[in-house]
Design an enzyme around this catalytic site. Structure first.
Site, PDB file in Angstrom:
ATOM      1  N   THR A  13       0.707  -1.267   0.041  1.00 37.09           N
ATOM      2  CA  THR A  13       0.002  -0.028  -0.086  1.00 37.09           C
ATOM      3  C   THR A  13       0.629   1.291   0.045  1.00 37.09           C
ATOM      4  O   THR A  13       1.931   1.172   0.327  1.00 37.09           O
ATOM      5  CB  THR A  13      -0.832   0.061   1.289  1.00 37.09           C
ATOM      6  OG1 THR A  13      -0.051   0.318   2.167  1.00 37.09           O
ATOM      7  CG2 THR A  13      -1.742  -1.213   1.357  1.00 37.09           C
ATOM      8  N   ASP A  14       0.407   2.299  -0.231  1.00 32.81           N
ATOM      9  CA  ASP A  14       0.735   3.621  -0.083  1.00 32.81           C
ATOM     10  C   ASP A  14       0.737   4.249   1.035  1.00 32.81           C
ATOM     11  O   ASP A  14      -0.094   3.409   2.317  1.00 32.81           O
ATOM     12  CB  ASP A  14       0.011   4.633  -1.132  1.00 32.81           C
ATOM     13  CG  ASP A  14      -1.355   4.846  -1.068  1.00 32.81           C
ATOM     14  OD1 ASP A  14      -1.997   4.438   0.112  1.00 32.81           O
ATOM     15  OD2 ASP A  14      -1.782   5.530  -1.969  1.00 32.81           O
ATOM     16  N   ALA A  15       1.103   5.459   1.476  1.00 29.71           N
ATOM     17  CA  ALA A  15       0.926   5.955   2.946  1.00 29.71           C
ATOM     18  C   ALA A  15      -0.610   5.939   3.424  1.00 29.71           C
ATOM     19  O   ALA A  15      -0.779   6.146   4.642  1.00 29.71           O
ATOM     20  CB  ALA A  15       1.639   7.287   3.079  1.00 29.71           C
ATOM     21  N   GLY A  16      -1.426   6.054   2.700  1.00 35.22           N
ATOM     22  CA  GLY A  16      -2.869   5.840   2.951  1.00 35.22           C
ATOM     23  C   GLY A  16      -3.681   4.595   3.242  1.00 35.22           C
ATOM     24  O   GLY A  16      -4.784   4.711   3.383  1.00 35.22           O
ATOM     25  N   VAL A  18      -3.884   2.371   0.680  1.00 34.24           N
ATOM     26  CA  VAL A  18      -4.409   2.093  -0.468  1.00 34.24           C
ATOM     27  C   VAL A  18      -3.542   0.993  -1.172  1.00 34.24           C
ATOM     28  O   VAL A  18      -2.280   1.555  -1.399  1.00 34.24           O
ATOM     29  CB  VAL A  18      -4.989   3.060  -1.390  1.00 34.24           C
ATOM     30  CG1 VAL A  18      -5.605   2.740  -2.611  1.00 34.24           C
ATOM     31  CG2 VAL A  18      -6.131   3.939  -0.296  1.00 34.24           C
TER      32      VAL A  18
END
Length: 160
Positions: A13-16, A18
């Site tokens: 995932t990314d930092a969010g 997702v």
């Protein structure tokens, strides 16, 4: 349709939280590899034993909804079309009843040394034919493809 479970980890995932768009391709690669394994064909044995590889030739992906950290996904794969030296898989990634990603992935059978087009071995074809949705009409290069424009495998590989 063959299916494997995949849990979304932080690294996916990314930092969010997702899932990265390219990570879905990794999930689908795992499903294709495990499908071949269940059918009795190990990728490493194909490469070392008979000198053949399956390489992605073309793909079309529709991202419909995001997966998130810790989701449990179902990644499915099935043969949609089968040519002499290539095949197209219909794949999807779902979370419960929701389809998150759909893809059509065309792979070519090539020699491990030189990456030249090679016919899919008879033993593998027999398994694939029994499960494919339809058999593609192909030319002598095995160039049948559901994608436009039609490209010869040899032309595509020479671009690598």
């Amino acid at each position: 349709m063959f299916e494997i479970p995949v849990r979304v980890y932080y690294q996916d995932t990314d930092a969010g939280g997702v899932v990265f768009h390219s990570t879905y391709l990794d999930f689908m690669e795992r499903a294709r590899t495990e499908w071949l394994r269940v059918k009795g064909f190990e990728s490493a044995d194909l490469a070392r034993g008979i000198g053949l590889l399956f390489i992605v030739r073309r793909l079309e992906v529709a991202y419909l909804a995001p997966a998130r950290l810790d989701d449990l996904l179902a990644v499915s794969t099935g043969v949609a079309e089968l040519g002499r030296a290539q095949m197209t898989f219909a794949q999807s990634v779902r979370r419960g009843d929701d389809t998150l990603v759909r893809a059509s992935i065309n792979v070519a059978c090539v020699t491990a040394e030189g990456l030249q087009p090679a016919p899919i071995p008879a033993a593998i074809r027999a398994v694939l034919k029994s499960e494919s949705g339809k058999i593609a009409n192909e030319d002598s290069e095995g160039a049948a493809t559901p994608f436009a424009p039609r490209l010869r495998i040899r032309d595509k590989i020479s671009q690598l």
